[in-house]
Design an enzyme around this catalytic site. Structure first.
Site, PDB file in Angstrom:
ATOM      1  N   TRP A   1      54.010  49.146  41.073  1.00 27.20           N
ATOM      2  CA  TRP A   1      53.962  50.539  41.366  1.00 27.20           C
ATOM      3  C   TRP A   1      55.397  51.132  41.278  1.00 27.20           C
ATOM      4  CZ3 TRP A   1      55.769  53.403  45.910  1.00 27.20           C
ATOM      5  CH2 TRP A   1      55.784  54.560  45.786  1.00 27.20           C
TER       6      TRP A   1
ATOM      7  N   GLU B   1      50.262  50.695  38.539  1.00 20.49           N
ATOM      8  CA  GLU B   1      49.526  51.852  39.391  1.00 20.49           C
ATOM      9  C   GLU B   1      50.151  53.341  39.030  1.00 20.49           C
ATOM     10  OE1 GLU B   1      50.356  50.924  43.377  1.00 20.49           O
ATOM     11  OE2 GLU B   1      48.772  52.467  44.006  1.00 20.49           O
TER      12      GLU B   1
ATOM     13  N   LYS C   1      50.515  57.549  39.892  1.00 22.46           N
ATOM     14  CA  LYS C   1      50.526  58.493  40.876  1.00 22.46           C
ATOM     15  C   LYS C   1      50.801  59.852  40.433  1.00 22.46           C
ATOM     16  CE  LYS C   1      52.173  58.688  45.630  1.00 22.46           C
ATOM     17  NZ  LYS C   1      52.763  57.979  46.776  1.00 22.46           N
TER      18      LYS C   1
ATOM     19  N   ASP D   1      44.526  54.174  42.690  1.00 22.30           N
ATOM     20  CA  ASP D   1      44.723  53.999  44.183  1.00 22.30           C
ATOM     21  C   ASP D   1      44.012  55.098  44.402  1.00 22.30           C
ATOM     22  OD1 ASP D   1      45.690  55.147  46.373  1.00 22.30           O
ATOM     23  OD2 ASP D   1      47.209  53.556  46.418  1.00 22.30           O
TER      24      ASP D   1
ATOM     25  N   HIS E   1      45.850  58.932  44.883  1.00 23.81           N
ATOM     26  CA  HIS E   1      46.925  59.198  43.809  1.00 23.81           C
ATOM     27  C   HIS E   1      46.527  60.178  42.785  1.00 23.81           C
ATOM     28  CE1 HIS E   1      49.873  55.666  44.588  1.00 23.81           C
ATOM     29  NE2 HIS E   1      49.468  56.203  45.579  1.00 23.81           N
TER      30      HIS E   1
ATOM     31  N   HIS F   1      43.181  50.300  44.774  1.00 15.22           N
ATOM     32  CA  HIS F   1      43.812  50.275  46.032  1.00 15.22           C
ATOM     33  C   HIS F   1      43.198  51.303  46.788  1.00 15.22           C
ATOM     34  CE1 HIS F   1      48.392  49.228  45.522  1.00 15.22           C
ATOM     35  NE2 HIS F   1      47.572  48.167  45.401  1.00 15.22           N
TER      36      HIS F   1
ATOM     37  N   ASP G   1      49.308  63.453  52.102  1.00 10.60           N
ATOM     38  CA  ASP G   1      49.304  61.729  52.208  1.00 10.60           C
ATOM     39  C   ASP G   1      48.132  61.012  51.312  1.00 10.60           C
ATOM     40  OD1 ASP G   1      50.254  59.402  53.674  1.00 10.60           O
ATOM     41  OD2 ASP G   1      48.521  59.662  54.583  1.00 10.60           O
TER      42      ASP G   1
ATOM     43  N   ASP H   1      47.785  57.822  51.844  1.00 15.10           N
ATOM     44  CA  ASP H   1      47.472  56.530  52.857  1.00 15.10           C
ATOM     45  C   ASP H   1      47.180  56.536  53.824  1.00 15.10           C
ATOM     46  OD1 ASP H   1      48.685  54.711  50.497  1.00 15.10           O
ATOM     47  OD2 ASP H   1      50.384  56.242  51.048  1.00 15.10           O
TER      48      ASP H   1
ATOM     49  N   ASP I   1      45.232  49.517  50.697  1.00 14.57           N
ATOM     50  CA  ASP I   1      46.596  50.402  50.574  1.00 14.57           C
ATOM     51  C   ASP I   1      46.700  51.496  51.353  1.00 14.57           C
ATOM     52  OD1 ASP I   1      48.969  50.887  50.359  1.00 14.57           O
ATOM     53  OD2 ASP I   1      48.952  51.846  48.175  1.00 14.57           O
TER      54      ASP I   1
HETATM   55  C1  RNT Z   1      52.387  54.303  47.002  1.00 19.85           C
HETATM   56  C2  RNT Z   1      51.613  53.339  46.378  1.00 19.85           C
HETATM   57  C3  RNT Z   1      51.820  51.904  46.470  1.00 19.85           C
HETATM   58  C4  RNT Z   1      52.287  51.697  47.939  1.00 19.85           C
HETATM   59  C5  RNT Z   1      52.664  50.045  48.142  1.00 19.85           C
HETATM   60  C6  RNT Z   1      53.351  49.780  49.290  1.00 19.85           C
HETATM   61  O1  RNT Z   1      51.951  55.501  47.039  1.00 19.85           O
HETATM   62  O2  RNT Z   1      50.215  53.334  46.443  1.00 19.85           O
HETATM   63  O3  RNT Z   1      50.752  50.985  45.988  1.00 19.85           O
HETATM   64  O4  RNT Z   1      51.625  51.976  48.841  1.00 19.85           O
HETATM   65  O5  RNT Z   1      53.303  49.423  47.056  1.00 19.85           O
HETATM   66 ZN    ZN Z   2      48.728  51.938  46.167  1.00 21.67          ZN
END
Ligand code: RNT
Ligand code: ZN
Length: 424
Positions: A192, A233, A235, A266, A269, A293, A301, A303, A333
């Protein structure tokens, strides 16, 4: 105190549930066996708010992600993080893996820059994983470093900076290869790269060309694919990269289609109302493997701690219906520094496993039959009835069978653990 469910009670409720599902053509024993062999990779970074244990000489910025909150008890050393992870493992059923970032290296108080990292800096982690019988996954860290402070790393315009990060990533792939050898199976490495801009870069092209150049150099390194399996990955935006992220979804879809690594999706994302379940069948129609993820986006946010919501249910329905569990690498994640961290890990992992189980318990054959016969009301009715079938009784059996607490009993352990970590 939350009650411990007796073995007898769990077995009785399971026996009833088994009959309910069998009447719909669903084999609960087979579902449990499948869930048991489906590994979930727990992310180390929930335990210390993505801090890591690197010895820094200069001030560093976050780099696109940030844990908010100051709940007491965050792990401050690798030993504490391992102890905390073991506590979480004891409260989670099934097969688990553990996912490390490069900043979790143990360098004995020495400053070791990221391009100098070696497998020996992860020797304790490897020995620990071996002792517990779990496999490790790995990530290069492209944030929280002086050379990442201006928001660009692998796509940096300065060649020296870009080369530093290329060396870092190759070092990480070598570490992953060593982990893979040590555990006798592949270590999944997720790349990432947070690179991007806060506001309207005029040139959106050059950084992407440089990122391709860097990735090509990284994946050209001579590393054994049996032991190191790569993912990239994407985003949509991050903190400080609201307008532009070099590694966007389209960028990595195209990269993965034309190169070795798999795609990492993810859940947090994409556009705030965009979900990933409908992407699974598209990606896996063209690709052999996928990394997830598992996360929960809320507004800006990406996460929040995973809960058993519709996004999770729909995601695993797609994977199970497509018979794609074996080609999906499932990693978590999320990070929340405002609540008990063991609780965050356990809630998120158990919710993910419940989502998989719910999908495995779906009467898919009957649903497809309705669909093929054009019986839309029958399909909808059955899908609705499925939502209140006794999933919990089957889940409790899974916990009992794995030696993890069934029902709510684990909450006692989680709350008690506050006393263990309070003095940190
Ligand atoms: C960040 C990504 C990534 C991180 C980790 C810590 O937006 O999702 O995967 O969360 O690598
Ligand atoms: Zn991630």
């Amino acid at each position: 105190m939350f009650p411990t469910l007796s073995k007898d009670m769990v077995e009785r409720r399971y026996a009833d549930a088994k009959l309910v599902y069998a009447a719909l053509g669903v084999d609960t024993d087979a579902a449990l066996a499948q869930l048991k062999k489906t590994p979930i990779s727990l992310h180390c970074w929930q335990g210390d708010d993505v801090g890591g244990f690197e010895v820094h000489e200069d001030a560093v910025a976050g780099g696109g992600i940030m844990a908010t909150g100051n709940y007491p008890g965050a792990a401050r050393t690798a030993d504490q993080l391992r102890t905390d992870a073991e506590k979480a493992f004891s409260l989670i059923p099934g097969t688990l893996r553990f996912n490390l970032h490069a900043i979790y290296a143990e360098t004995d108080g020495q400053v070791v820059d990221r391009d100098q990292l070696e497998p020996k800096h992860f020797a304790n982690w490897m020995a620990w994983a071996k002792k517990l019988g779990i496999c490790l996954d790995f990530n290069p860290t492209f944030f929280a470093h002086p050379l990442a402070n201006d928001g660009y790393t692998l796509s940096h315009a300065d060649t020296e900076t870009r080369k530093f990060w290329v060396r870092h990533d190759i070092a990480c792939r070598r570490i992953a290869e060593a982990m893979g050898r040590s555990q006798g199976s592949a270590c999944v490495v997720n790349h990432w790269i947070p690179d991007g801009a806060k506001d309207q870069p005029v040139d959106r092209w050059a950084p992407r060309k440089r990122l391709v150049e860097s990735l090509d150099e990284i994946f050209a390194a001579n590393i054994d694919g049996t032991y190191c399996k790569d993912a990239v990955e994407c985003k949509l935006f991050g903190i400080g990269s609201e307008d532009y992220v070099v590694g966007s979804h389209e960028f990595y879809m195209c990269y993965a289609m034309t190169h070795e690594p798999m795609i990492c999706l993810d859940m947090g994302h994409f556009h705030p109302t965009e979900t990933i379940h409908d992407k699974i069948s598209s990606v896996l129609t063209f690709q052999d493997e996928l990394l997830l993820h598992v996360s929960r986006g809320i507004r800006w946010d990406s996460d929040h701690v995973v809960i058993l919501n519709d996004d999770i249910r729909c995601l695993f329905q797609q994977i199970v219906r497509g018979n794609a569990l074996s080609c999906t690498n499932i990693a978590l994640d999320f990070f929340d520094a405002s609540i008990n961290r063991i609780g965050a890990w356990v809630v998120g992992t158990r919710a993910t496993q419940k989502g998989i189980l719910a999908a495995l318990l779906e009467p898919t054959a009957q649903l497809i039959e309705f669909e093929n016969a054009g019986n839309g009301a029958g399909k909808l009715a059955l899908l609705e009835e499925c939502k209140t079938l006794p999933l919990g009784a089957v889940w409790d059996m899974f916990c009992l069978d794995s030696g993890a607490p069934a029902g709510t009993a684990w909450i006692n352990d989680m709350l008690d653990y506050d006393n263990v970590v309070a003095k940190r």
